[in-house]
Design a protein around this motif. Structure first.
Motif, mmCIF file in Angstrom:
data_model
loop_
_atom_site.group_PDB
_atom_site.id
_atom_site.type_symbol
_atom_site.label_atom_id
_atom_site.label_comp_id
_atom_site.label_asym_id
_atom_site.label_seq_id
_atom_site.Cartn_x
_atom_site.Cartn_y
_atom_site.Cartn_z
ATOM 1 N N MET A 1 0.846 -1.175 0.000
ATOM 2 C CA MET A 1 0.000 0.000 0.000
ATOM 3 C C MET A 1 0.889 1.234 0.000
ATOM 4 O O MET A 1 1.806 1.337 0.799
ATOM 5 C CB MET A 1 -0.889 -0.030 1.249
ATOM 6 C CG MET A 1 -1.824 1.135 1.351
ATOM 7 S SD MET A 1 -2.861 1.147 2.844
ATOM 8 C CE MET A 1 -3.792 -0.338 2.663
ATOM 9 N N GLU A 2 0.622 2.151 -0.897
ATOM 10 C CA GLU A 2 1.407 3.382 -0.966
ATOM 11 C C GLU A 2 0.899 4.380 0.063
ATOM 12 O O GLU A 2 -0.230 4.280 0.547
ATOM 13 C CB GLU A 2 1.304 3.972 -2.372
ATOM 14 C CG GLU A 2 1.939 3.078 -3.426
ATOM 15 C CD GLU A 2 1.853 3.688 -4.814
ATOM 16 O OE1 GLU A 2 1.638 4.909 -4.916
ATOM 17 O OE2 GLU A 2 1.999 2.937 -5.777
ATOM 18 N N GLU A 3 1.743 5.384 0.392
ATOM 19 C CA GLU A 3 1.355 6.354 1.419
ATOM 20 C C GLU A 3 0.067 7.078 1.066
ATOM 21 O O GLU A 3 -0.745 7.355 1.940
ATOM 22 C CB GLU A 3 2.487 7.356 1.689
ATOM 23 C CG GLU A 3 3.509 6.784 2.629
ATOM 24 C CD GLU A 3 4.471 7.819 3.200
ATOM 25 O OE1 GLU A 3 4.031 8.916 3.577
ATOM 26 O OE2 GLU A 3 5.659 7.492 3.260
ATOM 27 N N GLY A 4 -0.145 7.387 -0.216
ATOM 28 C CA GLY A 4 -1.389 8.051 -0.618
ATOM 29 C C GLY A 4 -2.598 7.196 -0.296
ATOM 30 O O GLY A 4 -3.603 7.693 0.229
ATOM 31 N N LEU A 58 3.477 9.576 10.429
ATOM 32 C CA LEU A 58 4.095 8.311 10.832
ATOM 33 C C LEU A 58 3.161 7.147 10.515
ATOM 34 O O LEU A 58 3.594 6.122 9.996
ATOM 35 C CB LEU A 58 4.451 8.333 12.322
ATOM 36 C CG LEU A 58 5.076 7.044 12.875
ATOM 37 C CD1 LEU A 58 6.357 6.669 12.129
ATOM 38 C CD2 LEU A 58 5.350 7.200 14.375
ATOM 39 N N ALA A 59 1.879 7.292 10.788
ATOM 40 C CA ALA A 59 0.911 6.225 10.513
ATOM 41 C C ALA A 59 0.889 5.881 9.026
ATOM 42 O O ALA A 59 0.916 4.707 8.647
ATOM 43 C CB ALA A 59 -0.478 6.629 10.990
ATOM 44 N N ALA A 60 0.864 6.887 8.169
ATOM 45 C CA ALA A 60 0.852 6.648 6.725
ATOM 46 C C ALA A 60 2.135 5.935 6.284
ATOM 47 O O ALA A 60 2.097 5.009 5.470
ATOM 48 C CB ALA A 60 0.685 7.965 5.972
ATOM 49 N N HIS A 61 3.253 6.353 6.843
ATOM 50 C CA HIS A 61 4.545 5.727 6.527
ATOM 51 C C HIS A 61 4.549 4.253 6.946
ATOM 52 O O HIS A 61 4.999 3.383 6.196
ATOM 53 C CB HIS A 61 5.663 6.507 7.224
ATOM 54 C CG HIS A 61 7.012 5.878 7.136
ATOM 55 N ND1 HIS A 61 7.694 5.717 5.950
ATOM 56 C CD2 HIS A 61 7.806 5.357 8.110
ATOM 57 C CE1 HIS A 61 8.863 5.122 6.196
ATOM 58 N NE2 HIS A 61 8.938 4.895 7.492
ATOM 59 N N LEU A 62 4.037 3.966 8.141
ATOM 60 C CA LEU A 62 4.024 2.589 8.632
ATOM 61 C C LEU A 62 3.080 1.710 7.826
ATOM 62 O O LEU A 62 3.419 0.580 7.481
ATOM 63 C CB LEU A 62 3.650 2.561 10.114
ATOM 64 C CG LEU A 62 4.623 3.275 11.050
ATOM 65 C CD1 LEU A 62 4.090 3.285 12.466
ATOM 66 C CD2 LEU A 62 6.006 2.657 10.974
ATOM 67 N N VAL A 63 1.911 2.239 7.506
ATOM 68 C CA VAL A 63 0.945 1.469 6.714
ATOM 69 C C VAL A 63 1.507 1.213 5.315
ATOM 70 O O VAL A 63 1.315 0.141 4.742
ATOM 71 C CB VAL A 63 -0.424 2.176 6.677
ATOM 72 C CG1 VAL A 63 -1.358 1.516 5.694
ATOM 73 C CG2 VAL A 63 -1.046 2.178 8.076
ATOM 74 N N ALA A 64 2.234 2.170 4.780
ATOM 75 C CA ALA A 64 2.855 1.991 3.463
ATOM 76 C C ALA A 64 3.962 0.929 3.501
ATOM 77 O O ALA A 64 4.329 0.384 2.465
ATOM 78 C CB ALA A 64 3.415 3.318 2.960
ATOM 79 N N ASN A 65 4.471 0.640 4.689
ATOM 80 C CA ASN A 65 5.547 -0.345 4.854
ATOM 81 C C ASN A 65 5.104 -1.521 5.719
ATOM 82 O O ASN A 65 5.908 -2.108 6.445
ATOM 83 C CB ASN A 65 6.772 0.343 5.478
ATOM 84 C CG ASN A 65 7.436 1.284 4.520
ATOM 85 O OD1 ASN A 65 8.180 0.857 3.650
ATOM 86 N ND2 ASN A 65 7.144 2.567 4.646
ATOM 87 N N LEU A 66 3.822 -1.885 5.627
ATOM 88 C CA LEU A 66 3.268 -2.920 6.496
ATOM 89 C C LEU A 66 3.974 -4.264 6.385
ATOM 90 O O LEU A 66 4.161 -4.945 7.392
ATOM 91 C CB LEU A 66 1.781 -3.126 6.210
ATOM 92 C CG LEU A 66 0.837 -2.299 7.063
ATOM 93 C CD1 LEU A 66 -0.594 -2.580 6.672
ATOM 94 C CD2 LEU A 66 1.049 -2.543 8.533
#
Length: 142
Positions: A1-4, A58-66
């Motif tokens: 999943m990308e940050e967007g 930070l949340a978007a970054h972490l979800v993008a790197n799940l």
């Protein structure tokens, strides 16, 4: 999943007594769903503030790197439990990424914890502390 795409999850956040929570799509930790928890209050209060920009970033970054987050959390969890892993793993519940406003303020904007709760002891959790995508400590307690 990308940050967007990850940022689209913010529209699905559900209010809790001390912050916000969403179940992450297509994500599992030892075959259990994973939640993203954004705790914006140190104690429950009548009005829960929205997540701030640091927390959302930070949340978007972490979800993008799940995939990296989950793999590292599972490795750290297994290493922490050692030979107890086969007995303990079936008893886990509610694995979640926990971003806590006080941790972000006190320890830095990239500090967060992956928490794994236990079915037979609801107050106990294994805390896998991260600095960005790096595991820095693992401990258990309530």
């Amino acid at each position: 999943m990308e940050e967007g795409q990850a940022k689209l999850l913010f529209a699905e956040l559900a209010a809790t007594p001390d912050g916000w929570r969403v179940t992450l799509p297509d994500c599992a930790f030892l075959q259990r769903p994973v939640d993203l928890v954004l705790q914006t209050l140190p104690v429950p209060r009548p009005a829960v503030p929205q997540p701030n920009e640091v927390m959302k970033s930070l949340a978007a970054h972490l979800v993008a790197n799940l995939s990296t987050v989950i793999a590292r959390a599972e490795q750290a969890f297994a290493a922490h439990l050692g030979s107890d892993f086969p007995t303990y793993a079936p008893r886990i519940r509610n694995p979640h990424l926990w971003l806590y406003v006080e941790t972000l303020e006190d320890d830095g904007p990239s500090r967060w914890t992956f928490v794994v709760e236990q079915i037979d002891n609801p107050d106990y959790g294994t805390h896998i502390e991260f600095d960005d995508l790096l595991v820095i400590d693992v401990w258990g307690g309530d």
